[in-house]
Design a protein around this motif. Structure first.
Motif, PDB file in Angstrom:
ATOM      1  N   ALA A 151       0.839  -1.186   0.000  1.00  0.00           N
ATOM      2  CA  ALA A 151       0.000   0.000   0.000  1.00  0.00           C
ATOM      3  C   ALA A 151       0.879   1.242   0.000  1.00  0.00           C
ATOM      4  N   VAL A 152       0.411   2.275  -0.643  1.00  0.00           N
ATOM      5  CA  VAL A 152       1.147   3.541  -0.647  1.00  0.00           C
ATOM      6  C   VAL A 152       1.050   4.185   0.731  1.00  0.00           C
ATOM      7  N   VAL A 153      -0.173   4.204   1.253  1.00  0.00           N
ATOM      8  CA  VAL A 153      -0.409   4.745   2.587  1.00  0.00           C
ATOM      9  C   VAL A 153      -0.831   3.593   3.490  1.00  0.00           C
ATOM     10  N   SER A 154      -0.155   3.450   4.632  1.00  0.00           N
ATOM     11  CA  SER A 154      -0.476   2.340   5.536  1.00  0.00           C
ATOM     12  C   SER A 154      -1.494   2.719   6.597  1.00  0.00           C
ATOM     13  N   GLY A 155      -1.511   3.984   6.981  1.00  0.00           N
ATOM     14  CA  GLY A 155      -2.426   4.341   8.052  1.00  0.00           C
ATOM     15  C   GLY A 155      -2.632   5.834   8.179  1.00  0.00           C
ATOM     16  N   ILE A 156      -3.655   6.170   8.951  1.00  0.00           N
ATOM     17  CA  ILE A 156      -3.981   7.565   9.238  1.00  0.00           C
ATOM     18  C   ILE A 156      -3.779   7.786  10.727  1.00  0.00           C
ATOM     19  N   ALA A 157      -2.862   8.674  11.051  1.00  0.00           N
ATOM     20  CA  ALA A 157      -2.639   8.987  12.458  1.00  0.00           C
ATOM     21  C   ALA A 157      -3.218  10.358  12.761  1.00  0.00           C
ATOM     22  N   PHE A 158      -3.500  10.597  14.036  1.00  0.00           N
ATOM     23  CA  PHE A 158      -4.037  11.917  14.387  1.00  0.00           C
ATOM     24  C   PHE A 158      -3.674  12.257  15.824  1.00  0.00           C
ATOM     25  N   ASN A 159      -3.784  13.501  16.138  1.00  0.00           N
ATOM     26  CA  ASN A 159      -3.300  13.994  17.411  1.00  0.00           C
ATOM     27  C   ASN A 159      -4.023  15.289  17.719  1.00  0.00           C
ATOM     28  N   ARG A 160      -4.756  15.266  18.846  1.00  0.00           N
ATOM     29  CA  ARG A 160      -5.444  16.524  19.185  1.00  0.00           C
ATOM     30  C   ARG A 160      -4.832  17.182  20.417  1.00  0.00           C
ATOM     31  N   ASP A 161      -3.577  16.853  20.665  1.00  0.00           N
ATOM     32  CA  ASP A 161      -2.905  17.397  21.847  1.00  0.00           C
ATOM     33  C   ASP A 161      -2.103  18.651  21.529  1.00  0.00           C
ATOM     34  N   GLU A 162      -2.263  19.200  20.330  1.00  0.00           N
ATOM     35  CA  GLU A 162      -1.419  20.329  19.983  1.00  0.00           C
ATOM     36  C   GLU A 162      -2.171  21.656  19.952  1.00  0.00           C
ATOM     37  N   ALA A 163      -1.395  22.714  19.979  1.00  0.00           N
ATOM     38  CA  ALA A 163      -1.946  24.067  19.854  1.00  0.00           C
ATOM     39  C   ALA A 163      -1.036  24.835  18.905  1.00  0.00           C
ATOM     40  N   LYS A 164      -1.630  25.823  18.217  1.00  0.00           N
ATOM     41  CA  LYS A 164      -0.885  26.567  17.200  1.00  0.00           C
ATOM     42  C   LYS A 164      -0.657  27.995  17.676  1.00  0.00           C
ATOM     43  N   VAL A 165       0.524  28.509  17.473  1.00  0.00           N
ATOM     44  CA  VAL A 165       0.782  29.928  17.787  1.00  0.00           C
ATOM     45  C   VAL A 165       1.436  30.572  16.567  1.00  0.00           C
ATOM     46  N   THR A 166       1.163  31.867  16.359  1.00  0.00           N
ATOM     47  CA  THR A 166       1.703  32.579  15.192  1.00  0.00           C
ATOM     48  C   THR A 166       2.193  33.960  15.596  1.00  0.00           C
ATOM     49  N   ARG A 172      -0.543  21.035  23.796  1.00  0.00           N
ATOM     50  CA  ARG A 172      -1.593  21.903  24.295  1.00  0.00           C
ATOM     51  C   ARG A 172      -1.355  22.319  25.753  1.00  0.00           C
ATOM     52  N   ASN A 173      -0.700  21.437  26.535  1.00  0.00           N
ATOM     53  CA  ASN A 173      -0.388  21.784  27.924  1.00  0.00           C
ATOM     54  C   ASN A 173       0.579  22.960  28.022  1.00  0.00           C
ATOM     55  N   ASP A 174       1.344  23.180  26.956  1.00  0.00           N
ATOM     56  CA  ASP A 174       2.325  24.268  26.975  1.00  0.00           C
ATOM     57  C   ASP A 174       1.785  25.540  26.326  1.00  0.00           C
ATOM     58  N   TYR A 175       0.517  25.495  25.909  1.00  0.00           N
ATOM     59  CA  TYR A 175      -0.024  26.619  25.130  1.00  0.00           C
ATOM     60  C   TYR A 175       0.024  27.932  25.907  1.00  0.00           C
ATOM     61  N   ALA A 176      -0.463  27.937  27.134  1.00  0.00           N
ATOM     62  CA  ALA A 176      -0.530  29.179  27.910  1.00  0.00           C
ATOM     63  C   ALA A 176       0.879  29.742  28.140  1.00  0.00           C
ATOM     64  N   ARG A 177       1.788  28.847  28.501  1.00  0.00           N
ATOM     65  CA  ARG A 177       3.175  29.271  28.744  1.00  0.00           C
ATOM     66  C   ARG A 177       3.792  29.868  27.483  1.00  0.00           C
ATOM     67  N   THR A 178       3.492  29.196  26.352  1.00  0.00           N
ATOM     68  CA  THR A 178       4.082  29.660  25.087  1.00  0.00           C
ATOM     69  C   THR A 178       3.540  31.030  24.702  1.00  0.00           C
ATOM     70  N   MET A 179       2.219  31.197  24.813  1.00  0.00           N
ATOM     71  CA  MET A 179       1.603  32.481  24.474  1.00  0.00           C
ATOM     72  C   MET A 179       2.183  33.589  25.362  1.00  0.00           C
ATOM     73  N   ASP A 180       2.335  33.284  26.635  1.00  0.00           N
ATOM     74  CA  ASP A 180       2.889  34.239  27.583  1.00  0.00           C
ATOM     75  C   ASP A 180       4.303  34.662  27.155  1.00  0.00           C
ATOM     76  N   LEU A 181       5.087  33.661  26.790  1.00  0.00           N
ATOM     77  CA  LEU A 181       6.473  33.909  26.393  1.00  0.00           C
ATOM     78  C   LEU A 181       6.531  34.769  25.130  1.00  0.00           C
ATOM     79  N   LEU A 182       5.658  34.438  24.164  1.00  0.00           N
ATOM     80  CA  LEU A 182       5.679  35.179  22.897  1.00  0.00           C
ATOM     81  C   LEU A 182       5.184  36.612  23.095  1.00  0.00           C
ATOM     82  N   GLN A 183       4.091  36.760  23.865  1.00  0.00           N
ATOM     83  CA  GLN A 183       3.505  38.089  24.027  1.00  0.00           C
ATOM     84  C   GLN A 183       4.408  39.027  24.820  1.00  0.00           C
ATOM     85  N   ASN A 184       5.068  38.475  25.822  1.00  0.00           N
ATOM     86  CA  ASN A 184       5.816  39.347  26.728  1.00  0.00           C
ATOM     87  C   ASN A 184       7.307  39.425  26.443  1.00  0.00           C
TER      88      ASN A 184
END
Lengths: 425, 425
Positions: free
Chosen positions: A264-279, A325-337
C-alpha cells in the motif's frame, strides 16, 4: 528452536488469575521448544498507587533527590510482577527465575524517571536459558553507574523488552497488549479500520509518535536500530490457542521493508489533538529570526512540532509553530511578553483548538501525487488546511479540531485503507 | 554529636501521615546535631498482601526456587518504605537518601526467607552521613553472594537495624514500636506489670524467646554480640516531645550489666502457650537413646525446646520433650509410627494443652533459692509442675495451660515485680 522475548502489559498482569494465564501461555511456547525471556509490567494500577503515595508526601517537588526516590519506589511494581510470574511458571512445572533490572544488569544513564538504556549484560540470562529456565526480567527499570535504581518512563517495559531482545539477538520480540495489533487508524473513529499484518518500523514510528499509543516510541526506535522483529498482539486470546496461529497474529513491525511489506502507498492515518498553534504576525524577515523566536521557546523546555514560515512580503513574514496543548498558555505568555517585543512582531495570535492529521506510508517515497490526493480529499469535505508538514513517509496537516473525525474518515476512504492488500510475492 | 540508628515498625509506617510523623521525629534528632541512619519496615499489611498474592499462585510449594521468588516479592515492601521516608524527610528540609539491602550492601547467606547477615559494607553510608544526609536503609533484606535478594524472616528489620548499628559502631540503636518498652510481664495478664528502665541483653534474650514478642530474638543476639546499646520505645509519643525525654524513655537493653542494671533478682515473667509435650514411656536406658529419639525429629525439621529424661528404673526410662504446637500432630505421628517402635518404647503419650512459664533474671546467677521460691509460689496456688528446665538466668516450668494466667500473676507477686527497684549507684 528459537529465542523469543514476550512482553506483557499491566492489564495482562492485573490479577493472580491473569498472571496464571500468562504463565500457561509462556509454558505453551516452552513446550513448543523455544527459549523464553519474559518481561512483565507492574500489575495494572500499581505504579499509579505507588507514585500517588509519594505525591502525598511531596506534591510538587522534582529535585533529582526526589526523582531518585520515585524510581526507587516505582521499580518495585515490576519487581513484584517478575516474582509472581516466576512462581506461576514454576507452578506450571516450568523452571524459571526472575531478575530485577539491576540483577541482569540493565545499565542506564542517571536520568531518573526517564533513564536511557546504555548496555545489557546477558551473561547470566544466557546461562539460565542454557539450563532450560524461563527468565523473567523486570521491565521499566535499570541501574546507573553508581548503583542507583532508575526507571525508563511510562511504557518503559516495551523498551526493556526490545532492548533485551536486541542484546540477546532474539528471533522475535512479542508485545502482548490489550489491542490485537496496529490498525490503519483508530477503529473508534473509523469502524472500517483494518488491522495491518505488517508495518515497517519507520511507519510505526510515525504512527506511534502521532498518537497511536500502542507502543512506547523508544521501543520502536530500538527495534529499528537493532533490527529486532517486533510483533504487537493481543493478550486476550485464550492462552491455549494454536501456537502457530498465535505466532502469526497481531501486527509484525518489520525492518525488512522491501521483501515482506504490504504494497500500500499509505499504511495508516494517524491523528493527534494534543497540539496548539501559535503565530507571530509581521516579524522582520531577516537571517536568524527563526532562532530568535524558537531559541527562547526551547530554553523554556517547550517542545515544538510543526513549524511554518511563509514567504515574506515587504520584508515581513508570519511565523507559526505548534506546541503541546499543555504548553499553550506558557508559550503564548512567552511570545507576548518576551519574544514578540524582542522580534518587533506586529501581533501574536494562537489557537489551541487544532488537531494534526497525518497519512503515513513507506510507499509514499516512491509515489508522486499522494499529498495532493490527501488535500483533494480534505477539500471535498470543505476542510480548510492551516498548516502542512511533510517527511519522506508522512504528510501531516493541521486543521480545526472539530473536523478531526471527518478528516480521518475521509482520508481512510480516499486511500482505500478498508481494503485488504495482498502481500507482495 | 552521636551516630544514632532509628528503626520504625510497620505500624509507624502505616500511612503517609504516619510516615510524615516519622520524618518529623527524625528531623528533630538531626536538628539536635546527630548523624542519623533510619531503618523502616514495610507499611503495615504490605508484606502479608504481597505474600498472599504469591500464595494464590503456589499455595504449598517451599522449593528453594519458590523461596527465592518470595524474597524477591517481599523485599519490595521495605523498598517502597525507604523511598517514601526519604521523600518525606526531604519535604521536611532534611537531605536524605534511601538504599535497599543490596545497595548498601547487606551481605547475607542464601537461606531464602530466613537469611543471616554475614557482613555490612558501610562505606557508602558513611560518605552520605559525612555530607550531612540522613541515610534510610531498607530493613528485612540483603543480598547473597550471587546477587540474589534475600530476606531475614519476620521481624527481620530489627536485626537489620542492630546489624547496621553494630557495623557502624553507632552510639545507640532505637527501636520505635507499638509498645512503650519491656515489661516485667504482659500487662494484659498482670495489670501491675511495670516497665523496666533497663534490662540486660541476656535477660531480653530469654524474655524474647519465651514469648515477649517485642523484638526479633536475633536482633538481641546481635546487640549482645556486638555490644550495641539497644532501646525499645514507643512510636506513639508525639513526634515533638522533648528529645532528652524521648532519649530516656522506653527500655534500654544494655550489655553493661554490672554498672547500670536494676538490682532485682528476677526481672520478669515470660510465658508461652505455643508448645506441646510428648513422652515416650518405657524406653531402654542405653547409650545413644536420646539421639535415636531426637535425631529423626530434628531430621523432620521439628524444633525441640525443653527435654527431660528421668532417671531409669529397671533399665527403662521415660523421655519427654516439648515442640511447637503446630508440630504436635506431626511429632506424635513420627513417634507412634517410627521412633516408638524403633526404640521399643512401651507407649507414646502427648499433651498439646500445656504452657511454659519462666522467671528471668540476671541476678539469679548469684542468688540461691530463687527456683525454690518459684516452686513454692506455684505450689501455694495448687499448680502441678510437669517439667522443669533451668539455665543460668532463667527457670522454666511446664504446666497445664489452664493455670497460665494464675501462675504468671502468682510469680509476679512472689518476686515483688510490681515494686519499682532503685537503680544501683
Amino acid at each position: 528452536m528459537a529465542l523469543i522475548v514476550h512482553k506483557y502489559g499491566g492489564t495482562s498482569m492485573g490479577s493472580t488469575d491473569r498472571i496464571r494465564n500468562v504463565a500457561k501461555r509462556v509454558a505453551k511456547w516452552v513446550r513448543a521448544g523455544h527459549q523464553m525471556v519474559v518481561v512483565p509490567s507492574a500489575m495494572s494500577g500499581e505504579t499509579n498507587r505507588l507514585l500517588g503515595l509519594a505525591k502525598e508526601l511531596s506534591p510538587a517537588s522534582t529535585t533529582p533527590e526526589v526523582m531518585r526516590e520515585l524510581d526507587m519506589i516505582a521499580a518495585t511494581g515490576e519487581q513484584v510482577s517478575v516474582g509472581l510470574l516466576a512462581i506461576a511458571l514454576q507452578a506450571e512445572g516450568v523452571p524459571s527465575v526472575s531478575y530485577t533490572g539491576w540483577q541482569v544488569p540493565v545499565a542506564t544513564d542517571s536520568s531518573y524517571t526517564k533513564a536511557r538504556i546504555e548496555s545489557i549484560d546477558d551473561k547470566r540470562v544466557r546461562a539460565d536459558l542454557a539450563e532450560g529456565k524461563v527468565v523473567v526480567i523486570a521491565g521499566f527499570q535499570g541501574i546507573d553507574a553508581d548503583n542507583n535504581i532508575t526507571t525508563l518512563g511510562r511504557g518503559g517495559s516495551d523498551t526493556s523488552a526490545v532492548a533485551i531482545a536486541a542484546a540477546m539477538k532474539a528471533d522475535e520480540c512479542l508485545i502482548y497488549t490489550d489491542v490485537d495489533g496496529v490498525y490503519t487508524t483508530d477503529p473508534r473513529i473509523v469502524p472500517e479500520a483494518r488491522r495491518l499484518h505488517t508495518i515497517s518500523f519507520e511507519e510505526m514510528l510515525e504512527m506511534a509518535s502521532l498518537g497511536s499509543k500502542i507502543l512506547q516510541i523508544r521501543s520502536v526506535e530500538f527495534a529499528g536500530k537493532y533490527r529486532v522483529p517486533l510483533r504487537v498482539l493481543s493478550s486476550f486470546t485464550p492462552w491455549d490457542i494454536d501456537i502457530n496461529e498465535e505466532a502469526k497474529s497481531g501486527t509484525l513491525i518489520s525492518f525488512e521493508e522491501d521483501e515482506k511489506m504490504e504494497q500500500a502507498v499509505v499504511s495508516g492515518i494517524a491523528f493527534n489533538r494534543d497540539e496548539a498553534k501559535v503565530t507571530l504576525l509581521g516579524v522582520p524577515d531577516k537571517p536568524g529570526i527563526a532562532f530568535q523566536i524558537l531559541g527562547p521557546v526551547a530554553e523554556a523546555n517547550i517542545d515544538i512540532d510543526v513549524i511554518i514560515q511563509n514567504v515574506s512580503q515587504d520584508g515581513k513574514t508570519d511565523f507559526s509553530f505548534t506546541v503541546h496543548r499543555n504548553d499553550y498558555a506558557r508559550t503564548m505568555d512567552l511570545l507576548q511578553n518576551t519574544v514578540g517585543p524582542a522580534t518587533n512582531a506586529a501581533r501574536v495570535v494562537g489557537d489551541p483548538k487544532i488537531c494534526k492529521v497525518s497519512i503515513v506510508g513507506i510507499g509514499m517515497r516512491s509515489h508522486v501525487g499522494v499529498a495532493s490526493k490527501m488535500f483533494r480529499a480534505l477539500s471535498e469535505e470543505g476542510i480548510n488546511i492551516q498548516m502542512i508538514s511533510t517527511s519522506e513517509i508522512k504528510t501531516s496537516v493541521v486543521i480545526d479540531e472539530k473536523y478531526m473525525e471527518l478528516a480521518v474518515r475521509a482520508l481512510h476512504k480516499a486511500f482505500d485503507l478498508d481494503q485488504e492488500v495482498a502481500p507482495a510475492a
